[in-house]
Design a protein around this motif. Structure first.
Motif, PDB file in Angstrom:
ATOM      1  N   THR A 128       0.861  -1.183   0.000  1.00  0.00           N
ATOM      2  CA  THR A 128       0.000   0.000   0.000  1.00  0.00           C
ATOM      3  C   THR A 128       0.893   1.227   0.000  1.00  0.00           C
ATOM      4  O   THR A 128       1.808   1.335   0.823  1.00  0.00           O
ATOM      5  N   TYR A 129       0.646   2.123  -0.939  1.00  0.00           N
ATOM      6  CA  TYR A 129       1.428   3.355  -1.015  1.00  0.00           C
ATOM      7  C   TYR A 129       0.538   4.460  -1.568  1.00  0.00           C
ATOM      8  O   TYR A 129      -0.503   4.202  -2.165  1.00  0.00           O
ATOM      9  N   THR A 130       0.978   5.690  -1.360  1.00  0.00           N
ATOM     10  CA  THR A 130       0.270   6.851  -1.878  1.00  0.00           C
ATOM     11  C   THR A 130       1.264   7.716  -2.632  1.00  0.00           C
ATOM     12  O   THR A 130       2.375   7.958  -2.140  1.00  0.00           O
ATOM     13  N   LEU A 131       0.880   8.161  -3.828  1.00  0.00           N
ATOM     14  CA  LEU A 131       1.730   9.065  -4.603  1.00  0.00           C
ATOM     15  C   LEU A 131       1.367  10.509  -4.283  1.00  0.00           C
ATOM     16  O   LEU A 131       0.190  10.846  -4.147  1.00  0.00           O
ATOM     17  N   HIS A 132       2.393  11.342  -4.156  1.00  0.00           N
ATOM     18  CA  HIS A 132       2.210  12.754  -3.836  1.00  0.00           C
ATOM     19  C   HIS A 132       2.960  13.604  -4.857  1.00  0.00           C
ATOM     20  O   HIS A 132       4.178  13.780  -4.739  1.00  0.00           O
ATOM     21  N   PRO A 133       2.255  14.148  -5.862  1.00  0.00           N
ATOM     22  CA  PRO A 133       2.918  15.055  -6.804  1.00  0.00           C
ATOM     23  C   PRO A 133       3.105  16.436  -6.176  1.00  0.00           C
ATOM     24  O   PRO A 133       2.349  16.832  -5.289  1.00  0.00           O
ATOM     25  N   TYR A 134       4.117  17.144  -6.632  1.00  0.00           N
ATOM     26  CA  TYR A 134       4.368  18.511  -6.191  1.00  0.00           C
ATOM     27  C   TYR A 134       5.116  19.227  -7.301  1.00  0.00           C
ATOM     28  O   TYR A 134       5.638  18.584  -8.226  1.00  0.00           O
ATOM     29  N   GLU A 135       5.175  20.521  -7.225  1.00  0.00           N
ATOM     30  CA  GLU A 135       5.874  21.320  -8.241  1.00  0.00           C
ATOM     31  C   GLU A 135       7.369  21.285  -7.964  1.00  0.00           C
ATOM     32  O   GLU A 135       7.840  21.793  -6.948  1.00  0.00           O
ATOM     33  N   ALA A 136       8.141  20.641  -8.840  1.00  0.00           N
ATOM     34  CA  ALA A 136       9.590  20.529  -8.670  1.00  0.00           C
ATOM     35  C   ALA A 136      10.274  21.726  -9.305  1.00  0.00           C
ATOM     36  O   ALA A 136       9.877  22.186 -10.374  1.00  0.00           O
ATOM     37  N   GLU A 137      11.285  22.219  -8.633  1.00  0.00           N
ATOM     38  CA  GLU A 137      12.052  23.356  -9.148  1.00  0.00           C
ATOM     39  C   GLU A 137      13.528  23.014  -9.109  1.00  0.00           C
ATOM     40  O   GLU A 137      13.923  21.999  -8.567  1.00  0.00           O
ATOM     41  N   GLY A 138      14.336  23.917  -9.654  1.00  0.00           N
ATOM     42  CA  GLY A 138      15.784  23.820  -9.503  1.00  0.00           C
ATOM     43  C   GLY A 138      16.473  23.041 -10.589  1.00  0.00           C
ATOM     44  O   GLY A 138      15.861  22.358 -11.382  1.00  0.00           O
ATOM     45  N   GLY A 139      17.787  23.187 -10.571  1.00  0.00           N
ATOM     46  CA  GLY A 139      18.640  22.513 -11.541  1.00  0.00           C
ATOM     47  C   GLY A 139      19.721  21.735 -10.819  1.00  0.00           C
ATOM     48  O   GLY A 139      19.532  21.296  -9.701  1.00  0.00           O
ATOM     49  N   ASP A 140      20.874  21.620 -11.456  1.00  0.00           N
ATOM     50  CA  ASP A 140      21.974  20.862 -10.869  1.00  0.00           C
ATOM     51  C   ASP A 140      22.384  21.454  -9.527  1.00  0.00           C
ATOM     52  O   ASP A 140      22.397  22.668  -9.345  1.00  0.00           O
ATOM     53  N   GLY A 141      22.715  20.576  -8.602  1.00  0.00           N
ATOM     54  CA  GLY A 141      23.154  21.003  -7.285  1.00  0.00           C
ATOM     55  C   GLY A 141      22.024  21.442  -6.380  1.00  0.00           C
ATOM     56  O   GLY A 141      22.237  21.913  -5.277  1.00  0.00           O
ATOM     57  N   HIS A 142      20.805  21.284  -6.845  1.00  0.00           N
ATOM     58  CA  HIS A 142      19.634  21.709  -6.093  1.00  0.00           C
ATOM     59  C   HIS A 142      19.281  20.652  -5.045  1.00  0.00           C
ATOM     60  O   HIS A 142      19.536  19.478  -5.232  1.00  0.00           O
ATOM     61  N   SER A 143      18.672  21.060  -3.961  1.00  0.00           N
ATOM     62  CA  SER A 143      18.271  20.138  -2.902  1.00  0.00           C
ATOM     63  C   SER A 143      16.828  19.684  -3.127  1.00  0.00           C
ATOM     64  O   SER A 143      15.893  20.239  -2.570  1.00  0.00           O
ATOM     65  N   TYR A 144      16.655  18.690  -3.973  1.00  0.00           N
ATOM     66  CA  TYR A 144      15.326  18.228  -4.353  1.00  0.00           C
ATOM     67  C   TYR A 144      14.534  17.687  -3.170  1.00  0.00           C
ATOM     68  O   TYR A 144      13.336  17.877  -3.083  1.00  0.00           O
ATOM     69  N   GLY A 145      15.200  16.980  -2.267  1.00  0.00           N
ATOM     70  CA  GLY A 145      14.513  16.377  -1.140  1.00  0.00           C
ATOM     71  C   GLY A 145      13.913  17.390  -0.185  1.00  0.00           C
ATOM     72  O   GLY A 145      12.764  17.256   0.238  1.00  0.00           O
ATOM     73  N   THR A 146      14.678  18.415   0.150  1.00  0.00           N
ATOM     74  CA  THR A 146      14.130  19.434   1.051  1.00  0.00           C
ATOM     75  C   THR A 146      13.021  20.209   0.364  1.00  0.00           C
ATOM     76  O   THR A 146      12.040  20.584   0.998  1.00  0.00           O
ATOM     77  N   ASP A 147      13.148  20.417  -0.941  1.00  0.00           N
ATOM     78  CA  ASP A 147      12.066  21.073  -1.690  1.00  0.00           C
ATOM     79  C   ASP A 147      10.793  20.232  -1.639  1.00  0.00           C
ATOM     80  O   ASP A 147       9.692  20.773  -1.482  1.00  0.00           O
ATOM     81  N   ALA A 148      10.939  18.918  -1.768  1.00  0.00           N
ATOM     82  CA  ALA A 148       9.777  18.026  -1.714  1.00  0.00           C
ATOM     83  C   ALA A 148       9.108  18.116  -0.345  1.00  0.00           C
ATOM     84  O   ALA A 148       7.882  18.242  -0.253  1.00  0.00           O
ATOM     85  N   ALA A 149       9.909  18.056   0.711  1.00  0.00           N
ATOM     86  CA  ALA A 149       9.358  18.135   2.066  1.00  0.00           C
ATOM     87  C   ALA A 149       8.615  19.457   2.261  1.00  0.00           C
ATOM     88  O   ALA A 149       7.484  19.471   2.767  1.00  0.00           O
ATOM     89  N   ASP A 150       9.240  20.546   1.842  1.00  0.00           N
ATOM     90  CA  ASP A 150       8.629  21.857   2.018  1.00  0.00           C
ATOM     91  C   ASP A 150       7.359  22.001   1.184  1.00  0.00           C
ATOM     92  O   ASP A 150       6.342  22.496   1.664  1.00  0.00           O
ATOM     93  N   ALA A 151       7.402  21.538  -0.066  1.00  0.00           N
ATOM     94  CA  ALA A 151       6.244  21.658  -0.960  1.00  0.00           C
ATOM     95  C   ALA A 151       5.057  20.839  -0.462  1.00  0.00           C
ATOM     96  O   ALA A 151       3.906  21.249  -0.616  1.00  0.00           O
ATOM     97  N   LEU A 152       5.340  19.691   0.142  1.00  0.00           N
ATOM     98  CA  LEU A 152       4.277  18.811   0.626  1.00  0.00           C
ATOM     99  C   LEU A 152       3.901  19.091   2.084  1.00  0.00           C
ATOM    100  O   LEU A 152       2.962  18.496   2.603  1.00  0.00           O
ATOM    101  N   GLY A 153       4.649  19.984   2.743  1.00  0.00           N
ATOM    102  CA  GLY A 153       4.355  20.319   4.128  1.00  0.00           C
ATOM    103  C   GLY A 153       4.631  19.180   5.094  1.00  0.00           C
ATOM    104  O   GLY A 153       3.903  18.974   6.063  1.00  0.00           O
ATOM    105  N   ILE A 154       5.703  18.440   4.823  1.00  0.00           N
ATOM    106  CA  ILE A 154       6.057  17.255   5.610  1.00  0.00           C
ATOM    107  C   ILE A 154       7.388  17.507   6.317  1.00  0.00           C
ATOM    108  O   ILE A 154       8.268  18.153   5.759  1.00  0.00           O
ATOM    109  N   SER A 155       7.537  16.955   7.489  1.00  0.00           N
ATOM    110  CA  SER A 155       8.800  17.050   8.218  1.00  0.00           C
ATOM    111  C   SER A 155       9.937  16.495   7.364  1.00  0.00           C
ATOM    112  O   SER A 155       9.790  15.448   6.720  1.00  0.00           O
ATOM    113  N   ARG A 156      11.071  17.187   7.381  1.00  0.00           N
ATOM    114  CA  ARG A 156      12.239  16.727   6.610  1.00  0.00           C
ATOM    115  C   ARG A 156      12.800  15.409   7.139  1.00  0.00           C
ATOM    116  O   ARG A 156      13.571  14.749   6.459  1.00  0.00           O
TER     117      ARG A 156
END
Length: 151
Positions: free
Chosen positions: A9-37
């Protein structure tokens, strides 16, 4: 998707991804989804004694390469070349998932995952996270569980 071929059982959570190389995608995902890092885990590919190995750690931490090597009985670990990581997993940087990789790589999940009811990992592309239980993540990746997060 690997989880879809099982009874997981899993749930997919789309969010607006930003940034390019060297970007912190994981922290952006946490912030965009309002979830603890501490609940969003990043998938990092390293080489332990020349063997590609995946470390899955909270985005709030860094990967402790010494601890990763020790978790798989190795001596030395270094981060893998990004192009090699993309080729081996079949995913692009910022979207590497611990699940459904082109070539199954040995995997170590940080022990802190077990403290969470559910965790979030990349679902295979930037802008999409998958929420599942730590037990399912560990089972699906056949992971070793060890304290590999630093900081």
């Amino acid at each position: 998707m690997a989880a879809g071929r099982t009874k997981t059982t899993y749930t997919l959570h789309p969010y607006e991804a930003e940034g390019g190389d060297g970007h912190s995608y994981g922290t952006d995902a946490a912030d965009a989804l309002g979830i603890s890092r501490g609940r969003v885990f990043k998938t990092l590919v390293a080489e332990v004694d020349g063997v590609l190995t995946v470390g899955v750690v909270p985005v709030s931490t860094s990967l402790d390469l010494k601890a990763l090597a020790a978790a798989v009985g190795g001596k030395r670990a270094v981060m893998a070349d990004p192009a090699l990581a993309e080729k081996a997993t079949g995913y692009v940087r910022g979207g590497i998932s611990p699940l459904g990789q082109r070539k199954r790589l040995r995997t170590v999940v940080d022990a802190s995952a077990r403290e969470q009811r559910t965790v979030y990992v990349s679902a295979g592309r930037r802008g999409l996270q998958m929420e599942l239980t730590p037990a399912d993540l560990i089972a699906l990746t056949e992971a070793v569980v060890a304290p590999i997060g630093a900081g």
